[in-house]
Design an enzyme around this catalytic site. Structure first.
Site, mmCIF file in Angstrom:
data_model
loop_
_atom_site.group_PDB
_atom_site.id
_atom_site.type_symbol
_atom_site.label_atom_id
_atom_site.label_comp_id
_atom_site.label_asym_id
_atom_site.label_seq_id
_atom_site.Cartn_x
_atom_site.Cartn_y
_atom_site.Cartn_z
ATOM 1 N N LYS A 85 63.240 11.344 90.126
ATOM 2 C CA LYS A 85 63.433 12.609 89.534
ATOM 3 C C LYS A 85 63.851 12.730 88.094
ATOM 4 C CE LYS A 85 67.979 14.427 90.644
ATOM 5 N NZ LYS A 85 68.811 15.311 91.305
ATOM 6 N N ASP A 86 64.223 11.464 87.544
ATOM 7 C CA ASP A 86 64.660 11.556 86.101
ATOM 8 C C ASP A 86 63.708 11.103 85.325
ATOM 9 O OD1 ASP A 86 67.249 12.514 86.795
ATOM 10 O OD2 ASP A 86 67.929 10.308 87.050
ATOM 11 N N ARG A 133 67.670 24.286 87.918
ATOM 12 C CA ARG A 133 67.156 24.357 89.292
ATOM 13 C C ARG A 133 68.203 24.908 90.191
ATOM 14 N NH1 ARG A 133 67.079 21.508 93.830
ATOM 15 N NH2 ARG A 133 68.028 19.884 92.623
ATOM 16 N N ARG A 134 69.448 24.114 89.993
ATOM 17 C CA ARG A 134 70.302 24.477 91.233
ATOM 18 C C ARG A 134 70.951 25.591 90.635
ATOM 19 N NH1 ARG A 134 72.085 18.094 90.968
ATOM 20 N NH2 ARG A 134 70.912 17.497 92.639
ATOM 21 N N ARG A 151 78.667 18.029 83.838
ATOM 22 C CA ARG A 151 77.962 16.787 83.477
ATOM 23 C C ARG A 151 78.895 15.481 84.031
ATOM 24 N NH1 ARG A 151 75.442 14.991 78.418
ATOM 25 N NH2 ARG A 151 74.836 13.485 80.181
ATOM 26 N N ARG A 157 81.869 13.818 88.335
ATOM 27 C CA ARG A 157 81.767 15.429 88.847
ATOM 28 C C ARG A 157 82.777 15.623 90.113
ATOM 29 N NH1 ARG A 157 75.212 16.797 88.398
ATOM 30 N NH2 ARG A 157 74.836 14.593 87.216
ATOM 31 N N CYS A 244 62.260 21.439 79.246
ATOM 32 C CA CYS A 244 63.167 21.143 80.398
ATOM 33 C C CYS A 244 64.018 22.455 80.477
ATOM 34 C CB CYS A 244 64.253 19.809 80.389
ATOM 35 S SG CYS A 244 63.247 18.538 80.358
HETATM 36 N N1 LIG Z 1 70.259 13.467 87.578
HETATM 37 C C1 LIG Z 1 70.870 12.492 87.849
HETATM 38 C C2 LIG Z 1 70.455 12.077 89.412
HETATM 39 N N2 LIG Z 1 69.492 11.391 89.446
HETATM 40 C C3 LIG Z 1 69.055 11.291 90.767
HETATM 41 C C4 LIG Z 1 70.256 11.498 91.479
HETATM 42 C C5 LIG Z 1 70.434 11.403 92.681
HETATM 43 C C6 LIG Z 1 69.656 10.616 93.661
HETATM 44 C C7 LIG Z 1 67.992 11.154 93.957
HETATM 45 O O1 LIG Z 1 67.659 12.020 93.727
HETATM 46 O O2 LIG Z 1 67.214 10.179 94.202
HETATM 47 C C8 LIG Z 1 71.228 12.260 90.558
HETATM 48 C C9 LIG Z 1 72.164 12.827 90.833
HETATM 49 C C10 LIG Z 1 72.159 14.042 91.411
HETATM 50 O O3 LIG Z 1 71.251 14.799 91.290
HETATM 51 O O4 LIG Z 1 73.095 14.531 92.405
#
Ligand SMILES: NCc1[nH]cc(CCC(=O)O)c1CC(=O)O
Length: 309
Positions: A85-86, A133-134, A151, A157, A244
């Site tokens: 997702k990153d 999104r969240r 962050r 966190r 984004c």
């Molecule tokens: N943005 C940071 C990130 N990138 C992937 C994950 C979690 C692991 C995943 O989704 O595979 C996270 C932390 C989160 O969003 O809690």
């Protein structure tokens, strides 16, 4: 000692290292079991250095991959491990996906301090999240809550939450589980009303285009169903993601040959959503994701898309 056969580039966060180690273990096994054949190289990225402002303002997702892509293209590493997702929708020229690990739980978890669930949080409670999104999904369900930027890596966190800086935060269950921190989750949010980020829960491995030695070694680690789901989700994102700045969510499920995708765009306050659904064959994953993306884009009001800048 002979030089390692393969070098893995990764960020240095505990989550990134867990993911890189998982890929290393798989590669070592595929290459015959000698642990010295695969080496992990930690690379610091711009995204790891910027702490003082939201990344969506500083330049977005690419900030976590630029230096790693440079190491890959420069031959200092042979593969790179990322949370799917990153990964930006356009991968760096000369690099491409080489394997996708089996997907973990795709859902988000609430980690509540003063209350355990989203519904139980008191009127006006503060929820910390850097994710648009969240933030939008929280406001959709609880317009009275205050969403503030938040962050740091997963442990940071959780520490900020314990220190009382916010009443609750949201994190991916996948990340919490990988770090052995899933017990901190006080509520698991069902994906139907709290859809995940595109790619959430999946680990993606990139390599140089044409590097058949590395690609062959990675072949056995690839999960075909997760790769199809990711191809669909990334195609959807590519159509909709001009920047984004727009909250986007969605999930593809693959069962056997069948793929079902649902994706949506939200206004930042969560008051408006435009949703699309599509079904088809898993081998058409990318085309299906793009089609859903075009459908949603065509129905999205201009002011939501204005955030695309
Ligand atoms: N943005 C940071 C990130 N990138 C992937 C994950 C979690 C692991 C995943 O989704 O595979 C996270 C932390 C989160 O969003 O809690």
């Amino acid at each position: 000692m002979p030089a390692p056969l393969l070098r893995i580039g990764t960020r240095g966060s505990p989550l990134a290292l867990w993911q890189a180690n998982t890929v290393r273990d798989g590669l070592v096994a595929a290459l015959g079991g000698d642990p010295d054949t695969v080496e992990i190289v930690v690379i610091k990225t711009t995204g790891d250095v910027i702490q003082d402002r939201p990344l969506s303002e500083a330049g977005g997702k690419g900030l976590f991959v630029k230096e790693i892509d440079e190491a890959l293209l420069g031959g200092r590493v042979d593969l790179a491990v990322h949370s799917a997702k990153d990964l930006p929708t356009d991968l760096a020229e000369g690099t491409g996906l080489a394997a996708v690990l089996p997907r973990a739980d795709v859902r988000d978890a609430l980690i509540g301090g003063s209350a355990a669930t989203l519904d139980a949080l008191p009127q006006g409670a503060v929820v910390g999240t850097a994710s648009l999104r969240r933030g939008a999904l929280v406001r959709r369900r609880r317009p009275d809550l205050k969403v503030v930027p938040f962050r740091g890596n997963v442990q940071t966190r959780l520490d900020k939450l314990s220190a009382g800086m916010v009443d609750a935060t949201l994190l991916a269950l996948a990340g919490l589980s990988r770090l052995g921190l899933a017990a901190h989750a006080t509520e698991i949010l069902p994906e139907d009303d709290f859809p995940p980020a595109l790619g959430q829960g999946a680990v993606a491995v990139t390599a140089r285009v044409g590097d058949e030695r590395t690609r062959e070694a990675l072949g056995g680690l690839d999960c075909v169903a997760t790769a199809a789901a990711l191809a669909c989700e990334r195609a959807f994102l590519k159509i909709l993601d001009g920047s984004c700045r727009t909250p986007i969510a969605g999930l593809a499920r693959v069962e056997g040959d069948a793929l079902a995708f649902r994706g949506l765009v939200l206004s930042e306050d969560g008051a408006r959503t435009v949703e699309g659904e599509i079904r088809g064959g898993a081998t058409d994953a990318e085309r299906l994701g793009a089609e859903a993306g075009r459908d949603v884009r065509a129905r999205t009001p201009a002011d939501l898309l204005a955030a695309f800048g």
